[in-house]
Design a protein around this motif. Structure first.
Motif, PDB file in Angstrom:
ATOM      1  N   PRO A  63       0.804  -1.224   0.000  1.00 43.96           N
ATOM      2  CA  PRO A  63       0.000   0.000   0.000  1.00 43.96           C
ATOM      3  C   PRO A  63       0.838   1.276   0.000  1.00 43.96           C
ATOM      4  N   PHE A  64       1.997   1.239   0.649  1.00 38.75           N
ATOM      5  CA  PHE A  64       2.851   2.420   0.663  1.00 38.75           C
ATOM      6  C   PHE A  64       3.238   2.822  -0.759  1.00 38.75           C
ATOM      7  N   ILE A  66       1.772   1.837  -3.576  1.00 38.79           N
ATOM      8  CA  ILE A  66       0.570   2.147  -4.367  1.00 38.79           C
ATOM      9  C   ILE A  66       0.116   3.581  -4.090  1.00 38.79           C
ATOM     10  N   ILE A  67       0.048   3.967  -2.829  1.00 31.95           N
ATOM     11  CA  ILE A  67      -0.378   5.324  -2.475  1.00 31.95           C
ATOM     12  C   ILE A  67       0.626   6.348  -2.972  1.00 31.95           C
ATOM     13  N   LEU A  68       1.894   6.010  -2.910  1.00 22.83           N
ATOM     14  CA  LEU A  68       2.925   6.908  -3.430  1.00 22.83           C
ATOM     15  C   LEU A  68       2.706   7.150  -4.917  1.00 22.83           C
ATOM     16  N   LEU A  70      -0.150   6.666  -6.633  1.00 23.09           N
ATOM     17  CA  LEU A  70      -1.415   7.372  -6.826  1.00 23.09           C
ATOM     18  C   LEU A  70      -1.281   8.855  -6.487  1.00 23.09           C
ATOM     19  N   GLY A  71      -0.531   9.164  -5.430  1.00 25.00           N
ATOM     20  CA  GLY A  71      -0.304  10.562  -5.080  1.00 25.00           C
ATOM     21  C   GLY A  71       0.427  11.307  -6.181  1.00 25.00           C
ATOM     22  N   HIS A  74      -2.040  11.777  -9.007  1.00 22.69           N
ATOM     23  CA  HIS A  74      -3.037  12.796  -8.674  1.00 22.69           C
ATOM     24  C   HIS A  74      -2.433  14.193  -8.742  1.00 22.69           C
ATOM     25  N   THR A  75      -1.182  14.325  -8.300  1.00 19.79           N
ATOM     26  CA  THR A  75      -0.518  15.624  -8.390  1.00 19.79           C
ATOM     27  C   THR A  75      -0.391  16.065  -9.838  1.00 19.79           C
ATOM     28  N   PHE A  87     -11.526   9.212  -8.201  1.00 26.43           N
ATOM     29  CA  PHE A  87     -11.215   9.244  -6.779  1.00 26.43           C
ATOM     30  C   PHE A  87     -12.490   9.331  -5.937  1.00 26.43           C
ATOM     31  N   SER A  91     -13.654   6.516  -3.170  1.00 23.76           N
ATOM     32  CA  SER A  91     -14.072   6.879  -1.810  1.00 23.76           C
ATOM     33  C   SER A  91     -15.418   6.261  -1.470  1.00 23.76           C
ATOM     34  N   ALA A  94     -14.971   2.522  -0.850  1.00 20.61           N
ATOM     35  CA  ALA A  94     -14.356   2.271   0.459  1.00 20.61           C
ATOM     36  C   ALA A  94     -15.373   2.436   1.578  1.00 20.61           C
TER      37      ALA A  94
END
Length: 153
Positions: A63-64, A66-68, A70-71, A74-75, A87, A91, A94
């Motif tokens: 997850p670390f 994956i989120i990195l 995705l971030g 997204h940026t 997104f 949400s 989830a």
């Protein structure tokens, strides 16, 4: 958390539904994310300190990254309507998973017991009546522990 419950209770059968509920209840009192606390508790239960470390690393590594990723995406592309809508959809999914897990946990025998009255009273006191959390729990916690001890006798 819904995926952790499904894996631990339904697929692997490492914990019963009641054991999962008890561990989750304990882990909600500890600082940090509940799912990490559950993983550490289960890892410790089966393999001690090394199991706790392996559970933590196994839960957090993928997850670390994956989120990195995705971030970063997204940026770069977050201003696009399709990305923003994606997104929002994630949400909503989830939130639906959390509600579904709540319904599954509501079928627990423990929740149908007289002790569930404390959960209902706590919800009414904190969520509906907006009583101060710390003061309410300082009064309700000893009463619930006393009721549990009395019930076991």
């Amino acid at each position: 958390m819904p995926f952790a419950r499904r894996m631990l209770v339904e697929e692997r059968r490492w914990l019963s539904a009641e054991e999962f509920t008890e561990i989750l209840s304990l882990c909600q009192l500890l600082p940090g994310p509940n799912v990490v606390n559950v993983a550490v508790c289960v890892g410790t239960r089966y393999r001690g300190a090394w199991g706790a470390f392996a559970a933590f690393a196994g839960l957090m590594t993928a997850p670390f990254f994956i989120i990195l990723a995705l971030g970063a995406l997204h940026t770069q592309y977050g201003h696009l309507p399709a990305v923003s809508a994606s997104f929002r959809g994630i949400s909503a999914a989830a939130a639906g998973l959390v509600v579904a897990m709540g319904f599954k946990m509501a079928t627990s025998r423990r929740l149908r017991s007289g002790m569930a009255l404390f959960a209902v009273i706590t919800f009414i006191g904190i969520a509906l009546m907006r009583l101060p959390l710390v003061l309410f729990l300082l009064g309700a916690a000893p009463l619930s522990v006393a009721a549990a001890v009395w019930r076991r006798k």
